[in-house]
Design a protein around this motif. Structure first.
Motif, PDB file in Angstrom:
ATOM      1  N   GLN A  85      42.081 -22.810 -50.948  1.00  0.00           N
ATOM      2  CA  GLN A  85      42.306 -24.254 -51.092  1.00  0.00           C
ATOM      3  C   GLN A  85      41.092 -24.943 -51.721  1.00  0.00           C
ATOM      4  OE1 GLN A  85      42.786 -22.466 -48.223  1.00  0.00           O
ATOM      5  NE2 GLN A  85      44.178 -23.511 -46.821  1.00  0.00           N
ATOM      6  N   LEU A 111      43.241 -25.995 -32.226  1.00  0.00           N
ATOM      7  CA  LEU A 111      43.399 -26.654 -33.534  1.00  0.00           C
ATOM      8  C   LEU A 111      43.755 -28.137 -33.378  1.00  0.00           C
ATOM      9  CD1 LEU A 111      43.560 -25.672 -36.695  1.00  0.00           C
ATOM     10  CD2 LEU A 111      42.897 -24.069 -34.932  1.00  0.00           C
ATOM     11  N   PHE A 123      43.541 -23.461 -24.013  1.00  0.00           N
ATOM     12  CA  PHE A 123      42.613 -22.421 -23.563  1.00  0.00           C
ATOM     13  C   PHE A 123      41.713 -22.891 -22.435  1.00  0.00           C
ATOM     14  CE2 PHE A 123      44.223 -20.420 -27.208  1.00  0.00           C
ATOM     15  CZ  PHE A 123      44.039 -21.225 -28.314  1.00  0.00           C
ATOM     16  N   GLY A 173      50.638 -11.074 -28.268  1.00  0.00           N
ATOM     17  CA  GLY A 173      50.009 -12.240 -28.885  1.00  0.00           C
ATOM     18  C   GLY A 173      48.858 -12.757 -28.050  1.00  0.00           C
ATOM     19  N   GLU A 232      45.962 -10.153 -28.450  1.00  0.00           N
ATOM     20  CA  GLU A 232      45.315 -10.222 -29.769  1.00  0.00           C
ATOM     21  C   GLU A 232      44.499 -11.496 -29.899  1.00  0.00           C
ATOM     22  OE1 GLU A 232      48.676  -9.798 -32.331  1.00  0.00           O
ATOM     23  OE2 GLU A 232      48.798  -7.637 -32.047  1.00  0.00           O
ATOM     24  N   GLY A 233      45.092 -12.615 -29.514  1.00  0.00           N
ATOM     25  CA  GLY A 233      44.388 -13.893 -29.649  1.00  0.00           C
ATOM     26  C   GLY A 233      43.148 -13.954 -28.773  1.00  0.00           C
ATOM     27  N   LEU A 243      40.303 -11.793 -30.242  1.00  0.00           N
ATOM     28  CA  LEU A 243      39.546 -12.383 -31.349  1.00  0.00           C
ATOM     29  C   LEU A 243      38.615 -13.491 -30.855  1.00  0.00           C
ATOM     30  CD1 LEU A 243      38.920 -12.235 -34.321  1.00  0.00           C
ATOM     31  CD2 LEU A 243      40.606 -14.023 -34.714  1.00  0.00           C
ATOM     32  N   GLN A 244      39.059 -14.253 -29.864  1.00  0.00           N
ATOM     33  CA  GLN A 244      38.163 -15.268 -29.296  1.00  0.00           C
ATOM     34  C   GLN A 244      36.930 -14.581 -28.712  1.00  0.00           C
ATOM     35  OE1 GLN A 244      40.490 -17.508 -26.469  1.00  0.00           O
ATOM     36  NE2 GLN A 244      41.353 -18.831 -28.052  1.00  0.00           N
ATOM     37  N   ILE A 287      43.758  -5.127 -34.730  1.00  0.00           N
ATOM     38  CA  ILE A 287      43.733  -5.010 -33.274  1.00  0.00           C
ATOM     39  C   ILE A 287      44.950  -4.222 -32.846  1.00  0.00           C
ATOM     40  CG2 ILE A 287      43.671  -6.273 -31.090  1.00  0.00           C
ATOM     41  CD1 ILE A 287      42.672  -8.721 -32.659  1.00  0.00           C
ATOM     42  N   HIS A 317      42.732 -20.758 -43.538  1.00  0.00           N
ATOM     43  CA  HIS A 317      43.549 -21.288 -42.447  1.00  0.00           C
ATOM     44  C   HIS A 317      43.011 -20.728 -41.140  1.00  0.00           C
ATOM     45  CE1 HIS A 317      46.881 -22.564 -45.139  1.00  0.00           C
ATOM     46  NE2 HIS A 317      46.503 -21.531 -45.854  1.00  0.00           N
ATOM     47  N   LEU A 318      42.459 -21.579 -40.311  1.00  0.00           N
ATOM     48  CA  LEU A 318      41.988 -21.118 -39.011  1.00  0.00           C
ATOM     49  C   LEU A 318      43.142 -21.091 -38.031  1.00  0.00           C
ATOM     50  CD1 LEU A 318      38.639 -23.084 -38.596  1.00  0.00           C
ATOM     51  CD2 LEU A 318      38.957 -20.696 -39.262  1.00  0.00           C
ATOM     52  N   CYS A 319      43.202 -20.018 -37.252  1.00  0.00           N
ATOM     53  CA  CYS A 319      44.152 -19.951 -36.135  1.00  0.00           C
ATOM     54  C   CYS A 319      43.360 -19.515 -34.915  1.00  0.00           C
ATOM     55  CB  CYS A 319      45.270 -18.954 -36.426  1.00  0.00           C
ATOM     56  SG  CYS A 319      46.346 -18.670 -34.995  1.00  0.00           S
ATOM     57  N   ARG A 320      43.520 -20.185 -33.820  1.00  0.00           N
ATOM     58  CA  ARG A 320      42.765 -19.846 -32.622  1.00  0.00           C
ATOM     59  C   ARG A 320      43.620 -19.087 -31.619  1.00  0.00           C
ATOM     60  NH1 ARG A 320      37.566 -18.739 -31.228  1.00  0.00           N
ATOM     61  NH2 ARG A 320      36.657 -20.228 -29.755  1.00  0.00           N
ATOM     62  N   CYS A 321      44.931 -19.071 -31.835  1.00  0.00           N
ATOM     63  CA  CYS A 321      45.833 -18.474 -30.852  1.00  0.00           C
ATOM     64  C   CYS A 321      46.152 -17.004 -31.100  1.00  0.00           C
ATOM     65  CB  CYS A 321      47.175 -19.202 -30.830  1.00  0.00           C
ATOM     66  SG  CYS A 321      47.149 -20.897 -30.247  1.00  0.00           S
ATOM     67  N   THR A 322      46.404 -16.642 -32.349  1.00  0.00           N
ATOM     68  CA  THR A 322      47.061 -15.357 -32.597  1.00  0.00           C
ATOM     69  C   THR A 322      46.123 -14.200 -32.887  1.00  0.00           C
ATOM     70  OG1 THR A 322      47.230 -15.667 -34.986  1.00  0.00           O
ATOM     71  CG2 THR A 322      49.045 -16.523 -33.637  1.00  0.00           C
ATOM     72  N   GLY A 323      44.890 -14.475 -33.300  1.00  0.00           N
ATOM     73  CA  GLY A 323      44.063 -13.368 -33.761  1.00  0.00           C
ATOM     74  C   GLY A 323      44.473 -12.876 -35.140  1.00  0.00           C
ATOM     75  N   TYR A 324      45.387 -13.568 -35.773  1.00  0.00           N
ATOM     76  CA  TYR A 324      45.830 -13.355 -37.164  1.00  0.00           C
ATOM     77  C   TYR A 324      46.728 -12.141 -37.396  1.00  0.00           C
ATOM     78  CZ  TYR A 324      42.060 -16.681 -38.222  1.00  0.00           C
ATOM     79  OH  TYR A 324      41.227 -17.773 -38.237  1.00  0.00           O
TER      80      TYR A 324
END
Lengths: 286, 773, 162
Positions: free
Chosen positions: A107, B180, B233, B655, B658-659, B662-663, B700, C136-143
């Protein structure tokens, strides 16, 4: 609210743009806006300019062309994505195409411009290093005419350019990569995309008979402006790229940069990285 | 239904942008509210002045300080120490001092800028470093927010008898939840002295009593509704009570709806974070690798007010000795005040901090005993019948062996432990390593917590032919509003489309407890199973009577009522409608209330006994690559084996893993807020607070294991938080494997590796000394 | 209000008229005037990608775009318009199947990112998908599920000969 609404101009002709630049109040120049725009809009209550001059309708500024067979001329409103996709840029200054592909993400690349990246004057900008290494110049146009300024003379201090307020940066001129030369680029950021550089550097090296005949070294985020390591370039010229040269070049590069500690990285680490990048580039020469 | 990958009920609306989050909602005559904040980290307020020379028309502005609060001036939480609006002593930079509302956001902002808060400064304590220094020196000036001791046995004697004793300390920084969608609340006067507060909030029954007390009213006149959340969270567990109070105060004074939406920089700068921690561990083992005893001293930085610190600290302390059998253990945990924004809940809730420390330490203790870390862990893992640090005797729902075996085999750990490490890739310029972390996580509220909450749920069978789930559990992305219907549909026999979740509004739903602590599926879902069973029995009984059949010979299958001989009597939905019509009822309501399993015994004061009804178990393995020139760390692959009792919806469960993983990797490598000398937070923008992008995240691989817990629906235990516990120590252990050097303070940045390996610009020299280049 | 700028844009294939102040952000014009609430303000400074929009075929960040720099006749696609597009529907199906939507705040923008990529490259590998979605940031899924969904949409497009 007592603030007067901002005047917004978007001329289609360069002459009109230059005329507006000479007007009062002098407008702030807006290209893609990826640096300037959030300054006006991200924090509530941030000060806004009285007048804005948008470049987006100046079609003549979004060109990439080969002039006189030796120089690549890139218009100031070419986006980073334009550079990434341009066959001409990839062959004439591959490090520049690579650098453009490391800015932000898709973007941002679709919107940010070459001119903005330079004129914003940030020491952390990613395009100046390969441009410095290639000995690029910029074209500054005003109603008085156009002058060409070497990029390494353009940055006179922290976020300060040798650009008169009535001048518009309209193009960058990049010497085409000579035969037998190669370029390298590396950005070390806080993450692998959407990152501001901790250190960003590029080189353009011409080898002749196994000796470094010409070399350009450009760095960012390691001083108050984008830097060209001229002394190290002079030292390297005429030397063989052997292990000894690489090691000494590393020490000299580290000594040549003046980074600071900030919320992204430390001065020591930046110094070390600058040296290590130069060493790697020389070690990897054929 | 249980175990099915049902697609989420809300995904179509979310993808189309049709879901209405708080900032998407506007009401007629709505005002925009903003917070006026204290300019100093610690001091006394001298005056709060509105400037007349700033071009603000104050007649259009609603303005409130603590003086305008009709009822309780502090936010009701575990304690009630935190003011809605400070009026005397300020305890953190940015603390709310006043609120203003105006017809437009621009006017509200101008008004905010035109309020001057004059303060007289007081001395500050701003950093974890300072807290720890004073703690270790027993220096004065520390204020305890909470303290717990956990343990049993004579640790001194145990350590004296050990062959190997290892002591070291580890630190973790603030971590920002970085949902977000920023914090946002709306307060809407409803006439007749009633008000509705709605917004992005995890716990309607936390916000409602807090705001009601502030207004001097009750839950008949003040109700709270949770709207769809763009992530939470834990960051929207307690903070919404403060923000909701602000909006409600402005709505109360103006008689108009007021919406308050935090900007991102404001949200990161001033809302709750994960507690920074320092943990010192002294652990001893026999030469053969048997653990002898461990002494743990942990300090948490609570920020300015108590908020959730007692519970965060409690959970951290209970898990601090890791998922291992220790003959003797002593854990001392304390949270101190610092003059920074109050810290609060974030997935894991104290456990990521203490597990980070113990899991790093166990790797090193293993090597000190000459054992491979995975063998050391397997040898000492907790098993059914073992005694934990709180002296709980674990039951059969322990999946320690299963998760260890699964993670180690999935990742090829043993082999890679041999082949990576010393090996070099990339022409000698890349070091590779592999590391593991093994952990547990108590499901549900600690000890007596679930008894105090006494979760209540309701299930209505209505004349629209549908079952309505009425619980206070909220949907923040984790899928609760998909999983709970699955549980009900399975038990009741209704097709999933006929099970809906009513809005979590305190006027409509009972208090099922907060949506936290990995409890929703297990506890709330468990109670819904009870309701659904009763509902099904009632429906069959009434249908049997109506049709003149023997109720004992009726059953529900595939959404139909059938006899046990297979005769189909009708579809469940229409039969339900008919049954209700016959009775002249609009709905049947079934309610259930959670009671602690009778065998659970917990002494809060001594923190002994059954800390949790059951635990989830996990093991994370991470592979890392370190560039030996630039010291950048890349994590190409991570494997996680997670025992969750039963995966009600495997896709959603994955989900979560995985989420959360990553956090945890962000926590390990790049996320750090920092505190400035003036007490403000340093990296408070998304430009500077470094979250992982797609290019920073690994592949992952997740294996879900199911060692069922009898009281959870289908055997489900808690899941949401546990994935947070393993990523950071697994990465830290992998980096040590790769480089031979231990970085003990998170995040493990390239700069820290550089400084650990080298000595300044001669970094190469340091690396060469260790034979690394 | 004086000094208002007027524009006519084609949004999701429908012509819309807008008027706004000189320094109006495209994000605010699309949300407040046109009710296109799929664009979210996640950070306001171009870091999170939640305000992504496609303008004349290019993925951009609406919080960074001056509405005044979007000229008459510009063609915009937002998530609201994806249901009417075959590739849009394909992506949504894949996102649903893979579990790529959790809290949903990044999802509309993420779909546009996938749409922009697959409009250009019909069969991207994992690395290319990750690079295309790095803004695109995503905080929930880990992508993981998001990357899998975009690739599944690409595959199913190949199979259908799309």
């Amino acid at each position: 609210m007592s603030a007067r609404p901002t005047t917004f101009s978007a001329p289609t002709e360069l002459g009109e743009a230059l005329r507006l630049l000479g007007a009062t109040p002098r407008p702030v120049i807006l290209a893609g806006g990826t640096d300037l725009w959030p300054q006006w809009t991200a924090e509530p209550g941030a000060p806004r300019p009285a007048a804005v001059l948008s470049l987006h309708r100046l079609a003549g500024l979004r060109v990439i062309e080969l002039v006189d067979g030796e120089t690549l001329r890139i218009g100031a409103t070419c986006t980073h994505r334009d550079l990434v996709r341009s066959e001409l840029v990839r062959s004439c200054c591959p490090a520049l195409a690579e650098a453009a592909g490391t800015i932000g993400a898709i973007q941002i690349q679709n919107r940010g411009t070459v001119g903005g990246n330079i004129a914003n004057g940030s020491p952390a900008a990613d395009l100046p290093p390969p441009l410095l290494a290639a000995e690029a110049t910029v074209e500054l146009a005003s109603r008085a005419g156009t002058r060409e300024v070497a990029l390494d003379r353009l940055f006179t201090g922290y976020r300060t350019l040798d650009r008169r307020p009535d001048e518009l940066l309209v193009a960058v001129r990049v010497p085409v990569l000579p035969a037998g030369a190669l370029e390298r680029f590396r950005k070390v950021g806080t993450r692998r995309a959407q990152a501001i550089s901790k250190v960003v550097g590029a080189c353009r090296i011409v080898l002749e008979d196994g000796v470094i005949a010409r070399v350009g070294l450009g760095f960012g985020s390691v001083g108050p402006t984008p830097l060209r390591l001229r002394e190290l370039e002079r030292w390297l010229t005429g030397r063989r790229p052997d292990a000894g040269t690489a090691a000494e070049a590393e020490a000299r590069a580290a000594a040549a940069v003046t980074p600071i500690d900030d919320l992204r990285s430390s001065a020591e680490y930046r110094q070390y990285i600058s040296g290590r990048l130069v060493r790697r580039w020389i070690e990897e020469l054929p | 239904m249980i175990g099915r990958n049902v697609t989420r009920a809300d995904s179509q609306d979310k993808m189309a942008g049709a879901t209405r989050y708080t900032a998407d909602i506007a009401y007629p005559e709505m005002l925009h509210g903003v917070t006026v904040r204290a300019p100093m980290a610690h001091g006394r307020i001298r005056a709060i002045r509105r400037r007349e020379d700033a071009g603000v028309d104050w007649s259009r502005i609603v303005f409130a300080t603590a003086q305008e609060i009709p009822g309780q001036k502090t936010v009701q939480m575990i304690q009630a120490d935190m003011p809605f609006l400070a009026w005397d002593e300020v305890l953190y930079k940015g603390e709310p001092v006043a609120v203003v509302a105006a017809p437009s956001p621009a006017e509200a902002e101008a008004a905010r800028q035109a309020v001057v808060v004059e303060m007289d400064p007081l001395p500050t304590i701003l950093t974890l470093e300072e807290l720890v220094r004073r703690h270790e020196q027993r220096a004065p000036g520390l204020e305890e927010l909470s303290r717990w001791h956990v343990g049993h046995g004579d640790v001194a004697a145990a350590l004296a008898g050990a062959d190997v004793v290892l002591e070291d300390s580890y630190t973790t920084p603030h971590q920002e939840q970085a949902y977000l969608e920023t914090n946002a609340m709306i307060a809407v006067p409803e006439g007749d002295g009633r008000m509705r507060v709605e917004g992005s909030l995890q716990c309607p029954y936390y916000v409602a009593p807090a705001v009601a007390k502030m207004l001097g009213t009750d839950l008949d006149h003040l109700h709270v509704r949770a709207l769809p959340m763009g992530g939470a969270f834990g960051g929207k567990e307690d903070f919404p009570s403060l923000l909701g109070g602000h909006a409600a105060l402005l709505a109360h004074l103006s008689g108009r709806p007021v919406r308050m939406v935090l900007g991102r920089a404001e949200d990161v700068a001033y809302t709750t974070k994960r507690h920074p921690s320092w943990t010192r561990i002294r652990a001893g083992a026999k030469r053969d690798g048997t653990l002898c005893g461990v002494e743990i001293d942990t300090v948490f930085d609570g920020g300015a007010y108590v908020t959730m610190s007692p519970v965060v600290l409690s959970r951290g302390a209970i898990h601090a000795a890791g998922a291992y059998l220790w003959p003797a253990v002593s854990i001392d945990a304390v949270a101190y005040r610092s003059h920074t924004p109050p810290n609060g809940a974030f997935r894991g809730f104290g456990v990521p901090q203490t597990i980070y420390a113990i899991e790093c330490h166990m790797d090193r203790l293993a090597r000190a005993c000459g054992m491979e870390p995975h063998i050391f862990r397997m040898k000492n893992r907790l098993k059914p019948g073992d005694r934990t640090a709180t002296s709980q005797i674990l039951d059969e729902t322990v999946a320690s062996r299963e998760v260890l075996e699964a993670a180690l085999s999935m990742s090829g750990f043993e082999e890679k432990r041999r082949t990576l490490g010393a090996a070099r890739a990339g022409g000698g310029r890349v070091a590779r390593g592999i590391g593991a972390a093994f952990y547990w996580h108590g499901a549900g509220f600690t000890g007596g917590g679930e008894a105090k909450i006494s979760a209540r749920v309701a299930l209505d069978l209505c004349d629209d032919g549908r079952a309505h789930v009425r619980v206070s559990s909220t949907e923040m992305g984790q899928g609760s509003h998909t999983v709970l219907p699955q549980v009900v549909a399975e038990t009741l026999g209704l097709p999933l489309e006929r099970v809906v979740v009513d809005p979590p509004d305190t006027a409509l739903v009972p208090d099922s407890g907060p949506t936290v602590a990995s409890r929703t599926t297990m506890i709330v879902g468990g109670e819904l199973v009870t309701c659904a069973r009763e509902a099904r029995a009632r429906l069959l009984e009434v249908t049997a009577r109506r049709l003149g059949r023997d109720p004992g010979r009726l059953t529900v299958e595939a959404g139909e009522v059938r006899t046990t001989e297979g005769e189909v009597l009708g579809e469940l939905g229409p039969l339900l409608v008919q049954a209700l019509r016959e009775e002249g009822a609009r709905r049947w309501t079934f309610e259930s209330q959670h009671r602690l399993a009778p065998h659970i015994r917990w002494d809060e004061a001594t923190h002994t006994g059954d800390a949790y009804a059951t635990y989830a178990w996990g093991c994370t393995v991470a592979e890392v690559e370190v560039d030996l020139d630039l010291y950048e760390v890349r994590v190409p692959r991570v494997w996680v084996a997670a025992d969750i009792g039963r995966a009600v919806n495997p896709v959603l469960a994955r989900g979560q893993v995985e989420g959360g993983t990553l956090q945890a990797l962000g926590y390990a490598l790049s996320e750090e807020v920092g505190v400035r000398p003036d007490g403000g937070l340093l990296r408070h923008r998304f430009q500077t607070y470094i979250l992982p992008t797609t290019l920073d995240s690994p592949r992952i691989e997740v294996r879900l294991l199911e060692v069922p817990y009898g009281r959870g629906p289908g055997g489900a235990k808690g899941l949401g938080e546990m994935p947070m516990n393993g990523g950071a120590p697994a990465v830290a252990n992998a980096i040590e494997h790769a480089l031979g050097v231990r970085i003990r303070d998170l995040p493990i940045t390239a700069e820290k590796i550089f400084h650990a390996l080298g000595d300044g610009v001669g970094g190469q020299i340091g690396a060469e000394k260790r034979g690394l280049s | 209000m004086s000094e208002q700028i007027q524009r006519s844009w084609k949004i999701n294939n429908k012509t819309r008229e807008v008027r706004f102040a000189p320094l109006a952000r495209l994000l605010d014009v699309l949300r407040d005037q046109l009710g296109l609430l799929s664009l979210k303000e996640g950070c306001g400074e171009g870091e999170c990608g939640a305000c992504s929009v496609i303008i004349d075929g290019e993925l951009q960040l609406a919080c960074l775009v001056a509405a005044a720099q979007v000229d008459d006749g510009a063609s915009l696609i937002t998530a609201e318009g994806l249901e009417a597009l075959e590739l849009g529907r394909r992506l949504k199906r894949a996102f649903d199947r893979q579990g790529a939507v959790q809290c949903g705040y990044c999802s509309p923008a993420m779909l546009l990112g996938g749409y922009a990529l697959l409009s250009e490259r019909s069969d991207p590998d994992e690395e290319e998908v990750r690079a295309a979605l790095a803004g695109h940031l995503c905080r929930c899924t880990g992508y993981s599920t998001i990357v899998a969904a975009v690739r599944e949409a690409a595959q199913s497009g190949q199979e259908e000969g799309a």
